[in-house]
Scaffold this active site. Structure first.
Site, PDB file in Angstrom:
ATOM      1  N   ASN A  13       0.859  -1.188   0.000  1.00 52.91           N
ATOM      2  CA  ASN A  13       0.000   0.000   0.000  1.00 52.91           C
ATOM      3  C   ASN A  13       0.901   1.246   0.000  1.00 52.91           C
ATOM      4  O   ASN A  13       1.689   1.443   0.928  1.00 52.91           O
ATOM      5  CB  ASN A  13      -0.892  -0.059   1.248  1.00 52.91           C
ATOM      6  CG  ASN A  13      -1.819   1.132   1.342  1.00 52.91           C
ATOM      7  OD1 ASN A  13      -1.403   2.256   1.083  1.00 52.91           O
ATOM      8  ND2 ASN A  13      -3.060   0.898   1.714  1.00 52.91           N
ATOM      9  N   HIS A  16       1.034   6.288   1.764  1.00 50.32           N
ATOM     10  CA  HIS A  16       1.759   7.262   2.580  1.00 50.32           C
ATOM     11  C   HIS A  16       2.951   7.890   1.869  1.00 50.32           C
ATOM     12  O   HIS A  16       3.538   8.839   2.370  1.00 50.32           O
ATOM     13  CB  HIS A  16       2.088   6.660   3.949  1.00 50.32           C
ATOM     14  CG  HIS A  16       0.802   6.389   4.677  1.00 50.32           C
ATOM     15  ND1 HIS A  16      -0.093   7.394   4.974  1.00 50.32           N
ATOM     16  CD2 HIS A  16       0.221   5.235   5.063  1.00 50.32           C
ATOM     17  CE1 HIS A  16      -1.168   6.864   5.540  1.00 50.32           C
ATOM     18  NE2 HIS A  16      -1.007   5.559   5.602  1.00 50.32           N
ATOM     19  N   HIS A  49      -5.618   3.555  -1.496  1.00 51.10           N
ATOM     20  CA  HIS A  49      -6.920   3.948  -0.951  1.00 51.10           C
ATOM     21  C   HIS A  49      -7.211   5.370  -1.419  1.00 51.10           C
ATOM     22  O   HIS A  49      -6.541   6.312  -0.993  1.00 51.10           O
ATOM     23  CB  HIS A  49      -6.842   3.873   0.584  1.00 51.10           C
ATOM     24  CG  HIS A  49      -8.144   4.135   1.270  1.00 51.10           C
ATOM     25  ND1 HIS A  49      -8.293   3.980   2.630  1.00 51.10           N
ATOM     26  CD2 HIS A  49      -9.344   4.536   0.813  1.00 51.10           C
ATOM     27  CE1 HIS A  49      -9.540   4.279   2.970  1.00 51.10           C
ATOM     28  NE2 HIS A  49     -10.198   4.617   1.890  1.00 51.10           N
ATOM     29  N   ARG A  51      -9.265   8.094  -0.764  1.00 52.78           N
ATOM     30  CA  ARG A  51     -10.219   8.526   0.267  1.00 52.78           C
ATOM     31  C   ARG A  51     -11.100   9.644  -0.274  1.00 52.78           C
ATOM     32  O   ARG A  51     -10.675  10.413  -1.138  1.00 52.78           O
ATOM     33  CB  ARG A  51      -9.474   8.996   1.523  1.00 52.78           C
ATOM     34  CG  ARG A  51      -8.755   7.859   2.247  1.00 52.78           C
ATOM     35  CD  ARG A  51      -8.216   8.335   3.584  1.00 52.78           C
ATOM     36  NE  ARG A  51      -9.281   8.560   4.547  1.00 52.78           N
ATOM     37  CZ  ARG A  51      -9.583   7.735   5.553  1.00 52.78           C
ATOM     38  NH1 ARG A  51      -8.888   6.647   5.767  1.00 52.78           N
ATOM     39  NH2 ARG A  51     -10.574   8.024   6.354  1.00 52.78           N
ATOM     40  N   ARG A  55      -6.948  12.891   1.037  1.00 55.32           N
ATOM     41  CA  ARG A  55      -5.857  13.371   1.898  1.00 55.32           C
ATOM     42  C   ARG A  55      -4.493  12.823   1.467  1.00 55.32           C
ATOM     43  O   ARG A  55      -3.475  13.407   1.794  1.00 55.32           O
ATOM     44  CB  ARG A  55      -6.120  13.002   3.362  1.00 55.32           C
ATOM     45  CG  ARG A  55      -6.024  11.534   3.653  1.00 55.32           C
ATOM     46  CD  ARG A  55      -6.181  11.238   5.119  1.00 55.32           C
ATOM     47  NE  ARG A  55      -7.506  11.554   5.597  1.00 55.32           N
ATOM     48  CZ  ARG A  55      -8.033  11.008   6.704  1.00 55.32           C
ATOM     49  NH1 ARG A  55      -7.317  10.172   7.420  1.00 55.32           N
ATOM     50  NH2 ARG A  55      -9.237  11.313   7.083  1.00 55.32           N
ATOM     51  N   GLU A  79      -8.730   0.408  -2.644  1.00 56.50           N
ATOM     52  CA  GLU A  79      -9.522   0.477  -1.404  1.00 56.50           C
ATOM     53  C   GLU A  79     -10.454   1.667  -1.531  1.00 56.50           C
ATOM     54  O   GLU A  79     -10.027   2.765  -1.908  1.00 56.50           O
ATOM     55  CB  GLU A  79      -8.608   0.658  -0.194  1.00 56.50           C
ATOM     56  CG  GLU A  79      -7.755  -0.560   0.074  1.00 56.50           C
ATOM     57  CD  GLU A  79      -6.796  -0.315   1.220  1.00 56.50           C
ATOM     58  OE1 GLU A  79      -6.764   0.793   1.777  1.00 56.50           O
ATOM     59  OE2 GLU A  79      -6.054  -1.239   1.555  1.00 56.50           O
ATOM     60  N   THR A 110      -8.128   3.821   8.688  1.00 57.14           N
ATOM     61  CA  THR A 110      -9.338   3.000   8.718  1.00 57.14           C
ATOM     62  C   THR A 110      -9.370   2.263  10.057  1.00 57.14           C
ATOM     63  O   THR A 110      -8.662   1.287  10.253  1.00 57.14           O
ATOM     64  CB  THR A 110      -9.335   2.019   7.529  1.00 57.14           C
ATOM     65  OG1 THR A 110      -8.925   2.727   6.373  1.00 57.14           O
ATOM     66  CG2 THR A 110     -10.701   1.424   7.298  1.00 57.14           C
ATOM     67  N   GLU A 160     -11.058  -9.218   3.768  1.00 58.37           N
ATOM     68  CA  GLU A 160      -9.760  -8.818   4.311  1.00 58.37           C
ATOM     69  C   GLU A 160      -9.969  -8.633   5.804  1.00 58.37           C
ATOM     70  O   GLU A 160     -10.773  -7.795   6.236  1.00 58.37           O
ATOM     71  CB  GLU A 160      -9.245  -7.532   3.657  1.00 58.37           C
ATOM     72  CG  GLU A 160      -7.897  -7.133   4.258  1.00 58.37           C
ATOM     73  CD  GLU A 160      -7.069  -6.230   3.366  1.00 58.37           C
ATOM     74  OE1 GLU A 160      -7.206  -6.285   2.136  1.00 58.37           O
ATOM     75  OE2 GLU A 160      -6.269  -5.466   3.930  1.00 58.37           O
ATOM     76  N   HIS A 202      -3.479  -4.312   8.032  1.00 54.73           N
ATOM     77  CA  HIS A 202      -3.557  -3.137   8.895  1.00 54.73           C
ATOM     78  C   HIS A 202      -2.626  -3.282  10.093  1.00 54.73           C
ATOM     79  O   HIS A 202      -2.763  -4.194  10.902  1.00 54.73           O
ATOM     80  CB  HIS A 202      -4.973  -2.830   9.404  1.00 54.73           C
ATOM     81  CG  HIS A 202      -5.158  -1.340   9.597  1.00 54.73           C
ATOM     82  ND1 HIS A 202      -4.667  -0.674  10.674  1.00 54.73           N
ATOM     83  CD2 HIS A 202      -5.715  -0.410   8.797  1.00 54.73           C
ATOM     84  CE1 HIS A 202      -4.937   0.617  10.534  1.00 54.73           C
ATOM     85  NE2 HIS A 202      -5.570   0.806   9.405  1.00 54.73           N
TER      86      HIS A 202
HETATM   87  N1  PXP Z   1      -5.815  -3.007   4.285  1.00 51.38           N
HETATM   88  C1  PXP Z   1      -6.772  -2.058   4.363  1.00 51.38           C
HETATM   89  C2  PXP Z   1      -8.163  -2.408   3.961  1.00 51.38           C
HETATM   90  C3  PXP Z   1      -6.460  -0.747   4.791  1.00 51.38           C
HETATM   91  O1  PXP Z   1      -7.424   0.188   4.879  1.00 51.38           O
HETATM   92  C4  PXP Z   1      -5.116  -0.441   5.096  1.00 51.38           C
HETATM   93  C5  PXP Z   1      -4.759   0.954   5.492  1.00 51.38           C
HETATM   94  O2  PXP Z   1      -4.989   1.813   4.431  1.00 51.38           O
HETATM   95  C6  PXP Z   1      -4.163  -1.457   4.972  1.00 51.38           C
HETATM   96  C7  PXP Z   1      -4.530  -2.736   4.587  1.00 51.38           C
HETATM   97  C8  PXP Z   1      -2.705  -1.211   5.260  1.00 51.38           C
HETATM   98  O3  PXP Z   1      -2.538  -0.885   6.595  1.00 51.38           O
HETATM   99  P1  PXP Z   1      -1.138  -0.307   7.093  1.00 51.38           P
HETATM  100  O4  PXP Z   1      -0.897   0.943   6.318  1.00 51.38           O
HETATM  101  O5  PXP Z   1      -1.355  -0.095   8.544  1.00 51.38           O
HETATM  102  O6  PXP Z   1      -0.117  -1.367   6.797  1.00 51.38           O
END
Ligand code: PXP
Length: 265
Positions: A13, A16, A49, A51, A55, A79, A110, A160, A202
């Protein structure tokens, strides 16, 4: 001989990277460049994601990521909140997968899973329309038997499992970590028994990845924030390679444990 465990994919992901870019309103660092590095380093797919408040990931990022992943023949996992706007964007891009997540504007991330049980009538038409467009639909839910049954009932192909509570308990050295891990294991077994593909994500870091990766029904991990943070110290490629090694090692060890139990039985 039957395979003891399924293969385990890594979705990276890159949200960030966009958070850092947006902090200065600059064009860099570029999430698409991070996606290239992630795929080089062993990511099977890219997760982003979009959003509602934009952001981090922007509409332009989704355009770039969709064409990049298509060129490279890798899956893009979008996402998204369950809104008409996001549904239209998903239908326009037709990513490989869409993961439906709850979204509150004031949350930092999330924070919990989707209430599939309480929102059947809202979710069912969106799940059906995404599936009809050839998009594999996943619901991001808590490892809760009621939510898993509801995800199945609503027609999702994937769940998930939210690993946030487990990962936080490990980081804070709280004793309930082992019960939370067992909850994830039970949820994975239940979901797989219903014919759902199981993903998890997550809050996963180097310390928590092994226990989650060892759950045999889990087919995909989605990991972001920790990897992007770690990239500051070691570089993104090295951070992802290390995560990949840890998850593959945990899966191999878990698989050989299962095979030796089968041989004895
Ligand atoms: N899976 C989902 C559905 C999420 O919303 C997120 C966070 O955006 C992640 C995985 C990844 O989480 P993290 O960034 O904490 O590794």
């Amino acid at each position: 001989m039957k395979a003891a465990t399924t293969a385990l994919r890594l979705g990276v992901n890159i949200d960030h990277v966009a958070t850092i870019r947006n902090a200065r309103g600059e064009a860099y660092p570029d999430p698409a460049r991070a996606a290239e590095v992630a795929m080089l380093a062993g990511a099977d797919g890219i997760t982003a994601h979009l959003r509602e408040d934009r952001r981090h990931i922007s509409d332009g990022d989704i355009d770039s990521l969709a064409s990049l992943t298509r060129q490279r023949g890798r899956p893009l996992n979008l996402e998204m909140a369950v809104t008409p706007e996001m549904e239209a964007i998903a239908l326009a891009h037709r990513p490989h997968a869409a993961c439906l997540v709850p979204e509150r504007r004031e949350e930092v991330t999330t924070e919990g899973g989707l209430d599939a049980a309480g929102q059947h009538n809202r979710l069912a038409p969106v799940v059906a329309s995404l599936k009809a467009a050839g998009i594999r639909v996943s619901l991001f839910i808590e490892p809760d038997p009621i939510q898993i049954a509801a995800a199945h009932a609503v027609g999702a192909q994937v769940v998930e499992l939210h690993t946030g509570a487990y990962c936080l308990a490990v980081r804070e050295r709280r004793p309930e970590a082992s019960a939370l891990l067992q909850r994830l294991r039970d949820a994975a077994a239940q979901a797989s028994g219903l014919g759902l593909e199981v993903h998890a994500g997550h809050g996963i870091d180097y310390e928590t990845v092994s226990a989650v990766a060892a759950i045999p029904e889990v087919a995909e991990l989605n990991i972001g924030h920790f990897l992007i943070g770690e990239a500051i110290f070691t570089g993104l490629e090295a951070a992802i390679r290390r995560m990949r090694l840890l998850m593959d090692a945990a899966r191999t060890t878990a698989g050989s444990r299962t095979s030796s139990r089968e041989a004895v039985a």
